[in-house]
Each structure stands twice: as structure tokens, then as C-alpha cells.
Design a protein around this motif. Structure first.
Motif, mmCIF file in Angstrom:
data_model
loop_
_atom_site.group_PDB
_atom_site.id
_atom_site.type_symbol
_atom_site.label_atom_id
_atom_site.label_comp_id
_atom_site.label_asym_id
_atom_site.label_seq_id
_atom_site.Cartn_x
_atom_site.Cartn_y
_atom_site.Cartn_z
ATOM 1 N N PHE A 284 0.834 -1.203 0.000
ATOM 2 C CA PHE A 284 0.000 0.000 0.000
ATOM 3 C C PHE A 284 0.872 1.258 0.000
ATOM 4 C CE2 PHE A 284 -2.270 3.342 2.307
ATOM 5 C CZ PHE A 284 -3.399 3.465 1.507
ATOM 6 N N ILE A 285 1.871 1.289 0.857
ATOM 7 C CA ILE A 285 2.777 2.452 0.923
ATOM 8 C C ILE A 285 3.530 2.613 -0.395
ATOM 9 C CG2 ILE A 285 4.846 3.370 2.058
ATOM 10 C CD1 ILE A 285 3.742 2.069 4.661
ATOM 11 N N PHE A 286 3.997 1.490 -0.964
ATOM 12 C CA PHE A 286 4.688 1.522 -2.258
ATOM 13 C C PHE A 286 3.774 2.114 -3.332
ATOM 14 C CE2 PHE A 286 6.011 -0.788 -6.202
ATOM 15 C CZ PHE A 286 7.269 -0.205 -6.336
ATOM 16 N N GLY A 287 2.515 1.706 -3.342
ATOM 17 C CA GLY A 287 1.558 2.229 -4.312
ATOM 18 C C GLY A 287 1.318 3.717 -4.145
ATOM 19 N N VAL A 288 1.180 4.166 -2.900
ATOM 20 C CA VAL A 288 0.971 5.590 -2.648
ATOM 21 C C VAL A 288 2.184 6.400 -3.103
ATOM 22 C CG1 VAL A 288 0.723 7.317 -0.815
ATOM 23 C CG2 VAL A 288 -0.681 5.262 -0.773
ATOM 24 N N VAL A 289 3.387 5.915 -2.779
ATOM 25 C CA VAL A 289 4.613 6.629 -3.165
ATOM 26 C C VAL A 289 4.729 6.712 -4.686
ATOM 27 C CG1 VAL A 289 7.141 6.514 -3.145
ATOM 28 C CG2 VAL A 289 5.864 6.163 -1.028
ATOM 29 N N LEU A 290 4.506 5.589 -5.382
ATOM 30 C CA LEU A 290 4.603 5.616 -6.850
ATOM 31 C C LEU A 290 3.543 6.523 -7.464
ATOM 32 C CD1 LEU A 290 5.430 1.958 -7.972
ATOM 33 C CD2 LEU A 290 6.929 3.941 -7.890
ATOM 34 N N THR A 291 2.354 6.532 -6.884
ATOM 35 C CA THR A 291 1.290 7.391 -7.396
ATOM 36 C C THR A 291 1.628 8.862 -7.181
ATOM 37 O OG1 THR A 291 -0.334 5.661 -6.986
ATOM 38 C CG2 THR A 291 -1.172 7.895 -7.289
ATOM 39 N N LYS A 292 2.063 9.190 -5.976
ATOM 40 C CA LYS A 292 2.410 10.589 -5.667
ATOM 41 C C LYS A 292 3.614 11.059 -6.478
ATOM 42 C CE LYS A 292 -0.736 11.683 -2.729
ATOM 43 N NZ LYS A 292 -1.706 12.701 -3.054
ATOM 44 N N ALA A 293 4.536 10.152 -6.788
ATOM 45 C CA ALA A 293 5.708 10.513 -7.596
ATOM 46 C C ALA A 293 5.370 10.559 -9.089
ATOM 47 C CB ALA A 293 6.839 9.513 -7.355
ATOM 48 N N GLU A 294 4.144 10.232 -9.427
ATOM 49 C CA GLU A 294 3.658 10.176 -10.809
ATOM 50 C C GLU A 294 4.375 9.123 -11.639
ATOM 51 O OE1 GLU A 294 3.639 14.039 -12.608
ATOM 52 O OE2 GLU A 294 2.279 14.875 -11.114
ATOM 53 N N ALA A 295 4.928 8.107 -10.985
ATOM 54 C CA ALA A 295 5.627 7.044 -11.704
ATOM 55 C C ALA A 295 4.665 6.087 -12.393
ATOM 56 C CB ALA A 295 6.536 6.270 -10.751
ATOM 57 N N VAL A 296 3.390 6.148 -12.059
ATOM 58 C CA VAL A 296 2.392 5.289 -12.695
ATOM 59 C C VAL A 296 1.634 6.031 -13.789
ATOM 60 C CG1 VAL A 296 2.126 3.825 -10.675
ATOM 61 C CG2 VAL A 296 0.624 5.781 -10.962
ATOM 62 N N SER A 297 1.975 7.274 -14.020
ATOM 63 C CA SER A 297 1.283 8.092 -15.008
ATOM 64 C C SER A 297 1.703 7.697 -16.422
ATOM 65 C CB SER A 297 1.612 9.572 -14.767
ATOM 66 O OG SER A 297 1.245 10.355 -15.883
#
Length: 137
Positions: free
Chosen positions: A11-24
Motif C-alpha cells: 500500500f505504501i509503495f503504491g501511494v509513493v509511486l502514485t504521488k511521484a507520478e511514476a504510474v502516469s
């Protein structure tokens, strides 16, 4: 109870990647067009963190969570297979706009169409398992 810690880390990994826009998808598109340093910065930070972490583990001879020594073996020589594997991985990443990690994050964020990408990744893994013994490793 053991699974909760893994779910929390995921969950934390997902939040970090989302906030870093790495999943965009747009950030990934920019990366493959060489228009932005954003994703390259994230990737280089991950590589640097991994290199430092591996060196700390090797030099301090650290143990795993069960107290067993962590053994990191050297990779076999041979660059051709790494170039081919990287090329296939990069082409897949560029075509679908997601590497394997963010697939689940994107589905969790409500992008249901990424389910097709997940099915493709699972099928690719399955077919690799069928032919891996015939491939030059």
C-alpha cells in the motif's frame, strides 16, 4: 497476521509511486520521447539506492529476518541476453505505458482497462515458464 505487513508495504509503495507520478502514462510517454528527466530521475534514484543497499548487505554480512546470512551471488557473464531481455521489456513497457509494478496500482486507482495489461503479463509469464528450459540462459 504475517500478510498484513506485506499488504501495508504494498500500500505504501503504491501511494509513493502514485504521488511521484511514476504510474502516469503521460510520464512514461515523456520518458520514451526523451522529453522529461522525471522518470529517469526516479529510476536512477532506485538504482543508486539498490547499489548502496547491496553494498551494505555484502560488507556488513547482514542476516535476513530469520537470522540466516544473506547471500548475493554474482551474475553470469553474457550481455546479449540482457540486451534482448531489456529490449523486450522496454518495448512492452512503451506499448502499454506500464511496467509490472504499477499494473496493480493502476487497477486499484480505478483504471479497469489495465486489467487487459495484467492478463497479458500473466500470459507472458505463463508462456515463458513453458519455454524457459529451451531458452539460452
Amino acid at each position: 497476521m504475517n500478510l498484513i505487513k506485506y499488504l501495508l508495504v504494498g500500500f505504501i509503495f503504491g501511494v509513493v509511486l502514485t504521488k511521484a507520478e511514476a504510474v502516469s502514462w503521460y510520464r512514461i510517454y515523456e520518458m520514451f520521447q526523451f522529453d522529461s528527466f522525471h522518470m529517469y530521475g526516479i529510476i536512477m534514484t532506485a538504482i543508486a539506492t539498490g547499489v548502496v543497499g547491496i553494498q551494505i548487505i555484502k560488507r556488513k554480512k547482514l542476516n535476513d529476518i530469520k537470522g540466516l546470512p544473506i547471500e548475493i551471488l554474482d551474475k553470469e557473464k553474457g550481455t546479449f541476453r540482457y540486451w534482448i531481455g531489456g529490449l523486450i521489456f522496454g518495448l512492452g513497457w512503451a506499448m502499454v505505458g506500464a511496467c509490472p509494478g504499477p499494473i496493480f496500482i493502476l487497477i486499484g486507482a480505478g483504471f479497469i482497462s489495465v486489467g487487459i495489461v495484467l492478463i497479458g503479463a500473466l500470459l507472458g509469464t505463463f508462456f515463458y515458464g513453458l519455454i524457459k528450459d529451451k531458452l539460452p540462459h
